[in-house]
Design an enzyme around this catalytic site. Structure first.
Site, PDB file in Angstrom:
ATOM      1  N   PRO A   1       1.006  -1.396  -0.559  1.00 47.05           N
ATOM      2  CA  PRO A   1      -0.267  -0.424   0.167  1.00 47.05           C
ATOM      3  C   PRO A   1       0.940   1.600   0.138  1.00 47.05           C
ATOM      4  O   PRO A   1       1.296   1.194   0.721  1.00 47.05           O
ATOM      5  CB  PRO A   1      -0.830  -0.438   1.200  1.00 47.05           C
ATOM      6  CG  PRO A   1      -0.933  -1.804   1.505  1.00 47.05           C
ATOM      7  CD  PRO A   1       0.491  -2.342   1.668  1.00 47.05           C
ATOM      8  N   GLU A   2      -0.027   2.025  -0.816  1.00 49.27           N
ATOM      9  CA  GLU A   2       1.109   3.383  -0.884  1.00 49.27           C
ATOM     10  C   GLU A   2       0.170   4.400  -0.519  1.00 49.27           C
ATOM     11  O   GLU A   2      -0.493   4.094  -0.041  1.00 49.27           O
ATOM     12  CB  GLU A   2       1.579   3.841  -1.871  1.00 49.27           C
ATOM     13  CG  GLU A   2       2.384   2.819  -2.471  1.00 49.27           C
ATOM     14  CD  GLU A   2       3.248   2.850  -4.211  1.00 49.27           C
ATOM     15  OE1 GLU A   2       3.360   4.008  -5.144  1.00 49.27           O
ATOM     16  OE2 GLU A   2       3.367   1.838  -5.515  1.00 49.27           O
TER      17      GLU A   2
END
Ligand SMILES: [Zn+2]
Length: 267
Positions: free
Chosen positions: A2-3
């Site tokens: 996840p960014e």
């Protein structure tokens, strides 16, 4: 992993489902990556939740903070009743039982993430390491130019993923922003011209905002609290065979990470 857009999506949903509610009890099931002392930090109301870089912070009463790092596969499930939690619940690291009968669980199958309980001083220390937020007011094109000017020899793509340089950008959004800016990911920062830096600044903000609007990108296993992301439909180069102009994509390895780009659109 996840960014920024994926973590931002989760934070928005925590604000919707959890913030303002009271955690009655917590059960820590995985003590290597989750602080056992969380069990003693509750009962407490969740005062607020926000994101810094790729980290989630949930403020409890008495200035105690939960710092959640999702790592590769960390995610939350929220269910109105404990029975309706999903089937990967046997991998849950911690479960929070709320006063209204609902339950929030944190699951991390590959165990690169963590959930810590910190006081304010330790939280500030943890968060101080991060570079500016790319969607923050302080991150102007001028500021970006100044930041880049300090690293003329560094590679642009690797630098965009450096959390101390700029917060929240990882392998997907670095590549997507570089495509939209027409910049070859192999370039050294010192070779970038001012109009290219301005274009890259704009592209970074644009891809992040668009992805947030679609609840992030799901390519492998990212899920937010209410389902999967939708931005994968709008990816231009990441794990693609052709760019939107139908040119063949080139794949190289940079800093150990697969990097996709179009040698015709990106110079
Ligand atoms: Zn192309």
């Amino acid at each position: 992993m996840p960014e920024l857009p994926e973590v931002e999506t989760i934070v928005q949903q925590l604000n919707k489902h959890i913030v303002g509610k009271r955690i009655q009890s917590a059960q820590v099931l995985e003590q290597k990556r989750v602080d056992k002392s969380i069990e003693k930090a509750v009962p407490s109301t969740v005062v607020r939740a926000w994101r810094r870089a790729k980290a989630i912070i949930m403020e409890l009463e008495k200035k105690k903070y939960l710092l959640v790092r999702l790592g590769m596969t960390g995610h939350f499930h929220y269910a109105p009743k404990p029975e309706s939690l999903g089937k990967d619940e046997k991998f849950a690291g911690v479960k929070f039982y709320l006063q209204d009968g609902s339950v929030l669980s944190y699951t991390d199958i590959r165990k690169f993430g963590s959930v810590r309980v910190l006081n304010e001083a330790r939280l500030q220390k943890e968060l101080a390491q991060f570079g500016p937020e790319p969607l923050g007011k302080e991150f102007t094109a001028t500021k970006f130019k100044e930041m880049l000017a300090k690293k003329p020899k560094a590679n642009i793509k690797v630098t965009l993923m450096d959390q101390n340089f700029i917060a929240g950008i990882g392998n997907i959004y670095a590549q997507e922003a570089l495509y939209h800016a027409g910049i070859d990911p192999k370039r050294k920062i010192g070779t970038l011209k001012v109009p290219e830096i301005q274009k890259l600044h704009q592209a970074i903000q644009q891809v992040l905002r668009q992805s947030i609007a679609h609840n992030g990108t799901t390519v492998k296993n990212y899920v937010h609290i209410e389902g999967s992301g939708g931005f994968q439909k709008y990816l231009t180069v990441y794990e693609k065979t052709h760019c939107p102009q139908k040119h063949l994509i080139t794949k190289v390895r940079m800093g150990g990470r697969g990097t996709y780009y179009c040698s015709r659109c990106q110079k």
